[in-house]
Design a protein around this motif. Structure first.
Motif, PDB file in Angstrom:
ATOM      1  N   SER A  56       0.841  -1.192   0.000  1.00 54.17           N
ATOM      2  CA  SER A  56       0.000   0.000   0.000  1.00 54.17           C
ATOM      3  C   SER A  56       0.881   1.247   0.000  1.00 54.17           C
ATOM      4  CB  SER A  56      -0.939   0.011   1.204  1.00 54.17           C
ATOM      5  OG  SER A  56      -0.215  -0.094   2.414  1.00 54.17           O
ATOM      6  N   VAL A  57       0.516   2.203  -0.822  1.00 50.23           N
ATOM      7  CA  VAL A  57       1.319   3.413  -1.007  1.00 50.23           C
ATOM      8  C   VAL A  57       0.397   4.621  -1.033  1.00 50.23           C
ATOM      9  CG1 VAL A  57       2.878   4.655  -2.565  1.00 50.23           C
ATOM     10  CG2 VAL A  57       3.073   2.165  -2.333  1.00 50.23           C
ATOM     11  N   CYS A  58       0.785   5.674  -0.357  1.00 47.95           N
ATOM     12  CA  CYS A  58       0.080   6.952  -0.460  1.00 47.95           C
ATOM     13  C   CYS A  58       0.845   7.855  -1.420  1.00 47.95           C
ATOM     14  CB  CYS A  58      -0.038   7.626   0.906  1.00 47.95           C
ATOM     15  SG  CYS A  58      -0.766   9.287   0.812  1.00 47.95           S
ATOM     16  N   VAL A  59       0.154   8.295  -2.469  1.00 47.51           N
ATOM     17  CA  VAL A  59       0.683   9.336  -3.342  1.00 47.51           C
ATOM     18  C   VAL A  59      -0.117  10.594  -3.003  1.00 47.51           C
ATOM     19  CG1 VAL A  59       1.094  10.096  -5.704  1.00 47.51           C
ATOM     20  CG2 VAL A  59       1.253   7.659  -5.140  1.00 47.51           C
ATOM     21  N   ASN A  60       0.432  11.406  -2.150  1.00 44.31           N
ATOM     22  CA  ASN A  60      -0.293  12.556  -1.612  1.00 44.31           C
ATOM     23  C   ASN A  60      -0.403  13.645  -2.669  1.00 44.31           C
ATOM     24  OD1 ASN A  60      -1.328  14.696  -0.120  1.00 44.31           O
ATOM     25  ND2 ASN A  60      -0.049  14.273   1.664  1.00 44.31           N
TER      26      ASN A  60
END
Length: 204
Positions: A56-60
């Motif tokens: 899981s990755v957050c691309v803000n």
């Protein structure tokens, strides 16, 4: 044929994502989730995916200088995970033609109304304000328009006297949790045929 790899994009709690995870676990959907992406660091979907052992990755979006930079990072993560189907599950961003072109006919979205009626971010509010007697949810391919692409599946719920946005949303969500896994199942089984830019045939 190699197994499909899903890339799920969420902005919130990820309840539809969880229904998809359950359908994969049960064998209904013969695919795996390669990555979960969010645009918000506080999205609960990140924790749900991590606890399930899914990358899981957050691309803000706020940390990106432009929409283009934001979407380039999303596409790079999806490509690195070898994603073959992009699943928008409560992803509260409008995607540009750049993103759509990167995964043309390989992006699904769910919307909590019977499209083409009541598109946009406030479907339940708009349904209640209009006085409609029936609502529901729609699964569709994503194109350049907002809540616009070819419709795959729809299901209905009655709008009851005294309904609030919350009570209507809860009934629609029950249908979403059944319908979205079914649409993904049809895609990965090769049973969806795009006849033109508006019509989808479900093959036997």
């Amino acid at each position: 044929m190699s197994k499909h790899i899903l890339g799920i994009l969420c902005s919130g709690r990820g309840s539809n994502m969880q229904s998809i995870m359950a359908a994969i676990e049960s064998g209904q959907i013969k695919a795996e989730i390669g990555i979960v992406l969010t645009d918000k660091p506080e999205a609960r979907a990140l924790q749900v995916a991590s606890e399930a052992g899914i990358k899981s990755v957050c691309v803000n979006r706020k940390a990106c200088a432009s929409q283009q930079e934001f979407e380039e990072k999303l596409v790079a993560e999806l490509k690195a995970a070898n994603v073959t189907l992009v699943v928008l599950a409560g992803f509260m961003r409008i995607l540009s033609p750049y993103f759509v072109d990167a995964y043309r006919h390989q992006i699904l979205n769910i919307h909590p109304s019977l499209l083409p009626s009541f598109g946009g971010a406030h479907a339940h509010r708009d349904v209640l304000a209009y006085g409609t007697k029936v609502s529901g949810c729609t699964i569709h391919f994503v194109d350049e328009g907002m809540d616009h692409g070819p419709i795959i599946l729809q299901d209905t719920v009655p709008v009851l006297d005294g309904d609030t946005e919350e009570t209507l949303a809860a009934r629609v969500l029950e249908k979403e949790h059944i319908l979205y896994p079914r649409a993904i199942e049809l895609f990965v089984d090769g049973r969806l045929e795009l006849l033109d830019d508006r019509h989808v045939r479900i093959k036997e």
